[in-house]
Design a protein around this motif. Sequence first.
Motif, mmCIF file in Angstrom:
data_model
loop_
_atom_site.group_PDB
_atom_site.id
_atom_site.type_symbol
_atom_site.label_atom_id
_atom_site.label_comp_id
_atom_site.label_asym_id
_atom_site.label_seq_id
_atom_site.Cartn_x
_atom_site.Cartn_y
_atom_site.Cartn_z
ATOM 1 N N LYS A 147 0.995 -1.182 -0.275
ATOM 2 C CA LYS A 147 0.094 -0.279 -0.147
ATOM 3 C C LYS A 147 1.358 1.311 0.233
ATOM 4 C CE LYS A 147 -4.112 -2.105 2.461
ATOM 5 N NZ LYS A 147 -4.890 -1.963 3.534
ATOM 6 N N GLY A 148 1.751 0.838 1.424
ATOM 7 C CA GLY A 148 2.742 1.991 1.311
ATOM 8 C C GLY A 148 3.591 2.901 -0.477
ATOM 9 N N LEU A 149 3.845 1.763 -1.552
ATOM 10 C CA LEU A 149 4.218 1.887 -2.572
ATOM 11 C C LEU A 149 3.248 2.376 -3.503
ATOM 12 C CD1 LEU A 149 7.043 -1.355 -3.236
ATOM 13 C CD2 LEU A 149 7.335 1.080 -3.523
ATOM 14 N N ALA A 150 2.097 2.354 -3.543
ATOM 15 C CA ALA A 150 1.031 2.648 -4.164
ATOM 16 C C ALA A 150 0.594 3.523 -3.942
ATOM 17 C CB ALA A 150 -0.852 1.293 -4.430
ATOM 18 N N ALA A 151 0.774 4.265 -2.865
ATOM 19 C CA ALA A 151 0.749 5.319 -2.791
ATOM 20 C C ALA A 151 1.391 5.864 -3.658
ATOM 21 C CB ALA A 151 0.709 5.559 -1.231
ATOM 22 N N GLU A 152 2.871 5.919 -3.025
ATOM 23 C CA GLU A 152 4.139 6.578 -3.511
ATOM 24 C C GLU A 152 3.323 6.888 -5.825
ATOM 25 O OE1 GLU A 152 7.587 6.246 -1.291
ATOM 26 O OE2 GLU A 152 7.756 4.520 -2.864
ATOM 27 N N VAL A 153 3.536 5.517 -6.065
ATOM 28 C CA VAL A 153 3.300 5.376 -7.557
ATOM 29 C C VAL A 153 1.832 6.379 -7.831
ATOM 30 C CG1 VAL A 153 2.098 4.343 -8.696
ATOM 31 C CG2 VAL A 153 4.226 3.066 -8.013
ATOM 32 N N LEU A 158 6.629 7.953 -7.428
ATOM 33 C CA LEU A 158 7.768 6.828 -7.553
ATOM 34 C C LEU A 158 7.400 6.425 -8.985
ATOM 35 C CD1 LEU A 158 9.309 4.585 -7.021
ATOM 36 C CD2 LEU A 158 8.094 3.454 -5.543
ATOM 37 N N SER A 159 7.703 5.735 -9.964
ATOM 38 C CA SER A 159 7.477 5.529 -11.074
ATOM 39 C C SER A 159 6.888 3.692 -11.370
ATOM 40 C CB SER A 159 8.027 5.558 -12.339
ATOM 41 O OG SER A 159 9.348 4.912 -12.398
ATOM 42 N N GLU A 160 6.416 3.339 -11.395
ATOM 43 C CA GLU A 160 6.610 1.763 -11.576
ATOM 44 C C GLU A 160 7.435 0.730 -12.273
ATOM 45 O OE1 GLU A 160 4.221 -2.169 -13.550
ATOM 46 O OE2 GLU A 160 3.293 -0.190 -13.330
ATOM 47 N N ALA A 161 8.379 1.240 -13.141
ATOM 48 C CA ALA A 161 9.369 1.022 -12.983
ATOM 49 C C ALA A 161 10.765 1.092 -12.133
ATOM 50 C CB ALA A 161 9.850 1.794 -14.306
ATOM 51 N N GLN A 162 10.786 2.306 -11.436
ATOM 52 C CA GLN A 162 11.208 2.138 -10.065
ATOM 53 C C GLN A 162 11.045 0.954 -8.985
ATOM 54 O OE1 GLN A 162 10.906 6.561 -9.374
ATOM 55 N NE2 GLN A 162 12.542 6.825 -9.605
ATOM 56 N N ASP A 164 11.917 -1.480 -7.155
ATOM 57 C CA ASP A 164 12.381 -2.497 -6.537
ATOM 58 C C ASP A 164 12.658 -3.496 -5.333
ATOM 59 O OD1 ASP A 164 14.270 -1.085 -5.350
ATOM 60 O OD2 ASP A 164 15.439 -0.677 -7.266
ATOM 61 N N SER A 165 13.391 -4.184 -4.780
ATOM 62 C CA SER A 165 13.471 -4.663 -3.568
ATOM 63 C C SER A 165 13.805 -3.545 -2.508
ATOM 64 C CB SER A 165 14.372 -5.514 -3.462
ATOM 65 O OG SER A 165 14.177 -7.123 -4.763
ATOM 66 N N GLU A 166 14.638 -2.860 -2.990
ATOM 67 C CA GLU A 166 14.848 -1.749 -1.907
ATOM 68 C C GLU A 166 14.003 -0.765 -1.609
ATOM 69 O OE1 GLU A 166 18.281 2.271 -2.022
ATOM 70 O OE2 GLU A 166 18.746 0.220 -3.236
ATOM 71 N N ALA A 167 13.156 -0.081 -2.742
ATOM 72 C CA ALA A 167 12.057 0.666 -2.726
ATOM 73 C C ALA A 167 11.395 0.143 -1.936
ATOM 74 C CB ALA A 167 11.397 1.209 -4.516
ATOM 75 N N PHE A 168 10.925 -1.793 -2.120
ATOM 76 C CA PHE A 168 9.801 -1.771 -1.095
ATOM 77 C C PHE A 168 10.265 -2.243 0.498
ATOM 78 C CE2 PHE A 168 7.759 -5.826 1.381
ATOM 79 C CZ PHE A 168 6.316 -5.940 0.166
ATOM 80 N N GLU A 169 11.662 -2.731 0.669
ATOM 81 C CA GLU A 169 12.014 -3.451 1.556
ATOM 82 C C GLU A 169 11.599 -1.540 2.870
ATOM 83 O OE1 GLU A 169 15.937 -4.025 1.966
ATOM 84 O OE2 GLU A 169 15.523 -6.146 0.994
ATOM 85 N N LYS A 170 11.671 -0.529 1.618
ATOM 86 C CA LYS A 170 12.147 0.647 2.665
ATOM 87 C C LYS A 170 10.936 1.145 3.571
ATOM 88 C CE LYS A 170 14.594 3.494 -0.352
ATOM 89 N NZ LYS A 170 15.118 4.998 -1.328
ATOM 90 N N HIS A 171 9.094 0.337 3.072
ATOM 91 C CA HIS A 171 8.346 0.054 3.617
ATOM 92 C C HIS A 171 8.079 -0.827 4.980
ATOM 93 C CE1 HIS A 171 6.667 3.425 1.057
ATOM 94 N NE2 HIS A 171 7.528 3.077 0.265
ATOM 95 N N LEU A 172 9.236 -2.089 4.594
ATOM 96 C CA LEU A 172 8.618 -2.877 5.867
ATOM 97 C C LEU A 172 9.346 -2.007 7.505
ATOM 98 C CD1 LEU A 172 10.502 -5.306 4.074
ATOM 99 C CD2 LEU A 172 8.294 -5.451 4.865
ATOM 100 N N TYR A 173 8.844 -2.158 8.434
ATOM 101 C CA TYR A 173 8.938 -2.420 9.094
ATOM 102 C C TYR A 173 10.825 -1.705 9.585
ATOM 103 C CZ TYR A 173 4.251 -3.138 10.537
ATOM 104 O OH TYR A 173 2.457 -2.663 11.044
ATOM 105 N N THR A 174 10.861 -3.011 9.191
ATOM 106 C CA THR A 174 13.122 -3.076 9.754
ATOM 107 C C THR A 174 13.358 -2.729 8.552
ATOM 108 O OG1 THR A 174 13.063 -5.834 7.935
ATOM 109 C CG2 THR A 174 12.337 -5.173 10.932
#
Length: 237
Positions: A147-153, A158-162, A164-174
């Motif tokens: 949901k965090g990624l979707a909100a950024e897009v 953030l674009s869909e092409a951007q 990746d794992s790094e972008a996803f992990e920024k939204h994890l608790y850890t």
Amino acid sequence: MNQTQQHLPRHIAIIMDGNGRWAEKRFMPRLFGHKAGVEALRSVISRCSKLGIEVLTLYAFSTENWNRPVDEVSGLMELLVQFLQKEIAELHGNGIKIRCIGDLSALPERARAEVKKAESLTADNDGLIVNIALNYGGRDELLKAAKGLAAEVSAGVLSEAQIDSEAFEKHLYTSGQPDPDLMIRTSGEQRISNFLLWQLAYAEFYFTEVLWPDFDDKELDKALEIYAKRHRRFGKL
């Protein structure tokens, strides 16, 4: 320096299981076992801090644990409050940083207040990071990240092409922490129970029959000795 000291994990994750069974074996109520489990928790945190482990993540209360009897849930929340009130000064003095991960909005107000105080007091410490997973569920965490990624897009940040794992992990608790190298589960159960589903992708698993209240620094050292002998390939030869 022995092999264990040379090959210490940076991040240890623990599913602290078996408090209830420990109490039942002694013909005592389950909450008695949870209280005993706090003593084991104190021992393991101290040992990890002395060893120089960077992160310790403890599965304290899952999203599914709300289905337990009301008195047990209330007792667990009170134990959390008591633990933080009694131990935070010493933890802070040892440079330990407390972080609580999960949806804390559902916790009782008193528990939320103690969590906030503990996090605030230890925020600038640079020793062992102790993540306490409260009202935590791995699937919920992944949905939150999505949901965090979707909100950024949607916002054009953030674009869909951007994505990746790094972008996803920024939204994890850890976010910002190394993934667990070692996951320990006590009590003989051999499953991860919706715990750190993304982060445990390449972790080594250690399962022990020892019930959590009996898991002390010596038992932790046994797990670390076995971990030190494993060859981690990460998909390589």
